[in-house]
Design an enzyme around this catalytic site. Sequence first.
Site, mmCIF file in Angstrom:
data_model
loop_
_atom_site.group_PDB
_atom_site.id
_atom_site.type_symbol
_atom_site.label_atom_id
_atom_site.label_comp_id
_atom_site.label_asym_id
_atom_site.label_seq_id
_atom_site.Cartn_x
_atom_site.Cartn_y
_atom_site.Cartn_z
ATOM 1 N N PRO A 2 -8.626 79.478 47.044
ATOM 2 C CG PRO A 2 -9.349 80.512 49.098
ATOM 3 C CD PRO A 2 -9.842 79.580 48.054
ATOM 4 C CD GLU A 3 -6.169 73.891 49.424
ATOM 5 O OE1 GLU A 3 -5.172 73.107 49.311
ATOM 6 O OE2 GLU A 3 -7.156 73.326 49.360
ATOM 7 C CE LYS A 54 -3.487 77.286 53.085
ATOM 8 N NZ LYS A 54 -4.491 76.707 53.912
ATOM 9 C CG ASN A 183 -10.239 70.123 53.286
ATOM 10 O OD1 ASN A 183 -9.473 69.253 53.893
ATOM 11 N ND2 ASN A 183 -11.436 69.868 53.148
#
Length: 404
Positions: A2-3, A54, A183
């Site tokens: 998940p980004e 997001k 990240n």
Amino acid sequence: MPEGPELHLASLYVNEVCDGVVFTGAVRKSEVSKCPDVPFTCEAYRITATSRGKEVKLTLTPIKSADSKRTVKSGQADQAMDVVFRFGMSGYFRFSAEDELPKHAHLRFYTKEKSCRVLSFVDTRRFGSWQPSGTWQRDRGPCVMFEYSSFRENVVSHLSDRVFDRPVCEVLLNQKYFNGIGNYLRAEILYRLNIPPFVSARSVLESLEVQDSLEKEKAVKHSITGKKSDKVKEEDETSDLLRMCHMVPLEVVNLGGKGYDPAKADYSGFMSWLQCYAVEGMNCLQDHNGRTMWFKGDPGPMVPKGSRSTRAKILVKKERNDDNADKKKVARSRSESTLKKRPIKQEVTEIKAKDASLSEAGSKKRKTGKTAEETKPRRSRNSGEKAAAGSQRRSGRIAKQNSK
DNA sequence: CGTCCACGTCTAC
DNA sequence: TAGACCTGGACGG
């Protein structure tokens, strides 16, 4: 998953698999989930999806039939409902047969088919969440991918905000300004621009303008006729941090395939795409929040005290193919930063730690004679996520698939 | 077996 | 600015 890119791919997935499919009944939640019930029950409805940064929004739309006016029973929806999802560390959507529900399918939408299928929100770690009758979260900024100009505007017009005093790598995770960056994206973006992660965000952003300078340039060129005036200062198309926050995630979307999800089948394309994050030979340090920042070269002056070079997981091993490297380099020597793409032969390995030479970056910020590890008990990011590591693990093994 | 690591927020001291 | 919230894979002993 998940980004930003994975959330968007999830919305594409939902729209594709749910195209023409009729759902029915109630939306059901797993026993274990602590998220709210979704009070939507309908004889026949459709599901569509959109994404923003997001978040993903599902829209449940009742299908009207000729006799619907009579048929609508109490407790049956006749209005559309939006449900807004955040994916946490492990969320994704899956459309499957009812008897093949994935483990951890915490919210489920059932089709009106003789052999029923189910759209599930699957979330192993349950850090994800959903909001019935939801809206985009108010404190999140515009989507870096699909609301580019307002994203730029939002950043550039708030540069005096004190959050921009922070190191750029930390600010890139601030969803109020960089909705969609996570990240791995922050590492890839800063790597492409050769920006040290621990320099103040304002210092790298303050020269940027609201309008993307490339767009401006295009406009100028266009008005000047077709004359290819090379005089118009050729700006390096990869030199603008905000533009890269837009372009780099879109590259992942355009891989068309799987984002980062080691649990899923084929993410090799994504692994090959990574140039910095979790790549063998890159450096990494923990940011002020305890998250692993991957980078190459100079970390910059704002490295948190006591930050250790983590023994982070190396997911990608890339092998240079040096044969013609130098020639090619000369041939395209136009701008330094566009050359980031080294001619490379890449190998995606199984996940094997090698813990290459991380010590360099780590040693830089050891001010005392002792190592940070010796002097300070390691800061832990959180109990579950990072228990302060005691022992050094050094393993020198890499899956050797580089045969050929 | 145990420890460490993981694509992200949240909220409580 | 620590924890809290979770599961599971990789690796070490």
